[in-house]
Enzyme design. Structure first.
Site, PDB file in Angstrom:
ATOM      1  CE1 TYR A 188      -4.300   0.682  -0.276  1.00  0.00           C
ATOM      2  CE2 TYR A 188      -4.459  -1.284   1.094  1.00  0.00           C
ATOM      3  CZ  TYR A 188      -5.045  -0.363   0.239  1.00  0.00           C
ATOM      4  OH  TYR A 188      -6.356  -0.487  -0.082  1.00  0.00           O
ATOM      5  CD  GLU A 233      -4.635   5.160   0.976  1.00  0.00           C
ATOM      6  OE1 GLU A 233      -4.735   6.039   1.842  1.00  0.00           O
ATOM      7  OE2 GLU A 233      -5.479   4.270   0.802  1.00  0.00           O
ATOM      8  CG  ASP A 277      -8.779  11.145 -23.578  1.00  0.00           C
ATOM      9  OD1 ASP A 277      -7.827  10.350 -23.767  1.00  0.00           O
ATOM     10  OD2 ASP A 277      -9.838  10.812 -23.027  1.00  0.00           O
ATOM     11  CB  THR A 285      -5.266   4.457 -21.422  1.00  0.00           C
ATOM     12  OG1 THR A 285      -5.302   4.581 -22.845  1.00  0.00           O
ATOM     13  CG2 THR A 285      -6.639   4.747 -20.847  1.00  0.00           C
ATOM     14  CE  LYS A 344      -7.835   2.955 -25.239  1.00  0.00           C
ATOM     15  NZ  LYS A 344      -7.942   3.741 -24.004  1.00  0.00           N
ATOM     16  NE  ARG A 398      -7.053  -2.269 -20.080  1.00  0.00           N
ATOM     17  CZ  ARG A 398      -8.116  -2.872 -20.627  1.00  0.00           C
ATOM     18  NH1 ARG A 398      -7.972  -4.005 -21.261  1.00  0.00           N
ATOM     19  NH2 ARG A 398      -9.307  -2.334 -20.539  1.00  0.00           N
TER      20      ARG A 398
HETATM   21  N1  DSN Z   1     -12.470   1.409 -24.414  1.00  0.00           N
HETATM   22  C1  DSN Z   1     -11.698   2.401 -25.106  1.00  0.00           C
HETATM   23  C2  DSN Z   1     -11.685   2.164 -26.576  1.00  0.00           C
HETATM   24  O1  DSN Z   1     -11.873   1.026 -26.978  1.00  0.00           O
HETATM   25  O2  DSN Z   1     -11.474   3.079 -27.338  1.00  0.00           O
HETATM   26  C3  DSN Z   1     -12.164   3.747 -24.780  1.00  0.00           C
HETATM   27  O3  DSN Z   1     -12.285   3.880 -23.418  1.00  0.00           O
END
Ligand code: DSN
Length: 430
Positions: free
Chosen positions: A64, A66, A210, A236, A239, A245
C-alpha cells in the site's frame, strides 16, 4: 511429443496457478491461445512485451502506498518510491512535460480527476459527442461526467467526417465551458491541438487533450504532440503506448498540485504499484529507437489497409486514416456493424461494432465497425500483408450478409495460418 510453436502457451507456464486453480488457469491458457491465433484489430488493444507482463505480476502488488514518493501515509516505501519516481521521470522525458502523475487506475478515473481539479459540479464542460467519436467521460449524458456536469458536445461535419472548427469555436464562445476535451475513441484523423488551444484560450477554458488512443504514436513521433498546446494531457497506457492497463496525467507545472491532489486524495486510494512498475517498463521501451519504427509502421499499415479497403468499395469515415484507426460505415454493404463484427469474430478477426457520425442506428446495433493496426504491427505484419487483411474483411462481411458460415470458417483457417508465423510479443514461449 512435439513442442508447441513459440507463441503457443503451455500449461506449465503458470505452474502455481495451474496447481491452485486449474479452472482459472485453463481460462488464462485459452485466452493466450485466442490472442495468439486471431487477427486482433480492435484499435485500443495491443500486446505488451514479456517484460511489461512480468512487471505487472510482481510482489509490488502487495504494498500500500497512499500518497506520493517521499510523502506516503504508510512506511516501507524504500523501493516503491523509486519505482514511482522512475515512472514519473520516464513519462516526463518521453513526452517532454513538466509534470506527470502515473497513479490513475485507468482512463476514466484519470479524466474524472481532471474534472475534480478544475471544475465544480454543475459547471459546463465541452467534448466531442460519443457517437461522433468522443469518449463517455468527455461529458456524455450517461456518464457521471454528463450527469454531474453540464456537457455540451461538438461533432464532425457530415460531409467530410472532420471536426468543424468554426462550429467548435461558436459553441465554446457561446457556452464558455470550464474544460474543453479534444481527442476520442473513433477518430481516424490527426488532431489539430493548436486549433483547439486557440479556441480554449478565447473561451477561457482549460484544454484537456485525451491522447489515450494515440499516445504511442505521439511518443514515437508519428502524430504531433499536444504538449505545446494543452493545459493537461490525459492518457491510458495500454493502447498504442503498449503498456499495462493504467493511465497517466501530464501537465504544465502550474497545474501539477491540482492534478496530484485530485488523483489522491481526491479520487483514489493507494496506487497499483505493480502497474506503476509496468508503466515504467513500457515507457522505457517506448523511448527506444525501435519504438519510433513501430509507431510509424502502425500508421503505414493503417494507411495501406485503408487503401485496400477503399479499393474494395468500403466506405471509410473521413475517407481514410492518418493514424492507427479506421472507422468503416457498412451501410452501403447492407450489413449492420454488429452482424459483421460477430461474423468476423467467428472468422478469427476481432473488431468492435461502432457508431459512425450521424448514425441512424442505435449504439448497441450501429452501422459501423472500428478497426486498427497496433496489435498486428506488434506481431510484425507489414504493409505487404494489408491487402490480405482487407480481402479477409471483405470476404467476412460478404459472408456475414449471406449467412455463409463455411466461408467464415475458411477465413479462420487462413488467419490462423498467417498468425502462426508471427508470434505475439508477451505470449508465453516454450
Ligand atoms: N475502451 C476504449 C476504446 O476502446 O477506445 C475507450 O475507453
Amino acid at each position: 511429443m512435439t513442442q508447441p510453436p513459440a507463441h503457443q502457451p503451455a500449461a506449465h507456464q503458470h505452474p502455481a496457478l495451474a496447481a491452485a486453480d486449474p479452472e482459472l488457469a485453463a481460462l488464462v491458457g485459452a485466452e493466450e491461445r485466442l490472442q495468439a491465433d486471431t487477427l486482433r484489430l480492435i484499435p485500443s488493444e495491443n500486446y505488451v512485451s514479456a517484460a511489461v507482463l512480468e512487471a505487472s505480476g510482481t510482489v509490488l502488488q502487495n504494498k500500500y502506498s497512499e500518497g506520493y514518493p517521499g510523502r506516503r501515509y504508510y512506511e516501507g516505501q524504500q523501493n516503491i518510491d523509486q519505482v514511482e519516481r522512475l515512472a514519473v521521470a520516464r513519462a516526463k522525458a518521453l513526452f517532454g512535460t513538466d509534470h506527470a502523475n502515473v497513479q490513475p487506475y485507468s482512463g476514466s478515473p484519470a479524466n474524472l480527476a481532471v474534472y475534480l481539479a478544475f471544475a465544480e459540479p454543475g459547471d459546463t464542460v465541452m467534448g466531442m459527442a460519443l457517437p461522433m467519436g468522443g469518449h463517455l467521460t468527455h461529458g456524455w449524458g450517461v456518464s457521471a461526467t454528463g450527469r454531474w456536469f453540464r456537457g455540451v458536445q461538438y461533432g464532425v461535419r457530415e460531409d467530410t467526417g472532420l471536426v468543424d472548427f468554426d462550429a467548435v469555436r461558436e459553441l465554446a464562445l457561446k457556452e464558455r465551458p470550464k474544460l474543453i476535451f479534444c481527442g476520442g475513441t473513433a477518430l481516424p484523423r490527426t488532431i489539430d491541438f493548436a486549433a483547439f488551444a486557440e479556441i480554449a484560450r478565447e473561451a477561457g477554458a482549460v484544454l484537456v487533450a485525451d491522447i489515450a488512443h494515440i499516445a504511442g504514436l505521439i511518443a514515437g513521433g508519428a502524430h504531433p504532440s499536444p504538449v505545446p498546446h494543452a493545459d493537461v494531457i490525459s492518457t491510458t497506457t495500454h493502447k498504442t503506448l503498449r503498456g499495462p492497463r493504467g493511465a497517466m496525467l501530464l501537465a504544465r507545472e502550474e497545474h501539477a498540485k491540482a492534478i496530484d491532489k485530485a488523483v489522491f486524495p481526491g479520487l483514489q486510494g493507494g496506487p497499483h504499484n505493480q502497474t506503476t512498475a509496468a508503466i515504467a517498463v513500457a515507457l522505457h521501451e517506448a523511448a527506444q529507437p525501435s519504438f519510433r519504427d513501430y509507431a510509424h509502421a502502425v500508421v503505414a499499415n493503417a494507411r495501406a489497409l485503408a487503401d485496400a479497403l477503399l479499393a474494395r468499395g468500403f466506405d471509410l469515415v473521413s475517407g481514410g486514416t492518418d493514424n492507427h484507426l479506421i472507422l468503416m460505415d457498412l451501410t452501403p454493404k447492407n450489413v449492420p456493424g454488429k452482424i459483421a463484427a460477430k461474423a468476423l469474430d467467428r472468422a478469427g478477426i476481432v473488431v468492435n461494432y461502432n457508431t459512425v457520425p450521424y448514425d441512424p442506428r442505435k449504439p448497441f446495433d450501429p452501422s459501423g465497425i472500428r478497426i486498427g493496426t497496433p496489435s498486428l504491427t506488434s506481431r510484425g505484419l507489414t504493409t505487404a500483408h494489408m491487402d490480405t487483411v482487407a480481402e479477409w474483411i471483405d470476404r467476412g462481411v460478404r459472408a456475414a450478409g449471406a449467412g455463409d458460415e463455411d466461408a467464415l470458417l475458411k477465413i479462420r483457417g487462413e488467419v490462423g495460418e498467417l498468425m502462426g508465423a508471427f508470434p505475439a510479443p508477451g505470449l508465453t514461449a516454450t
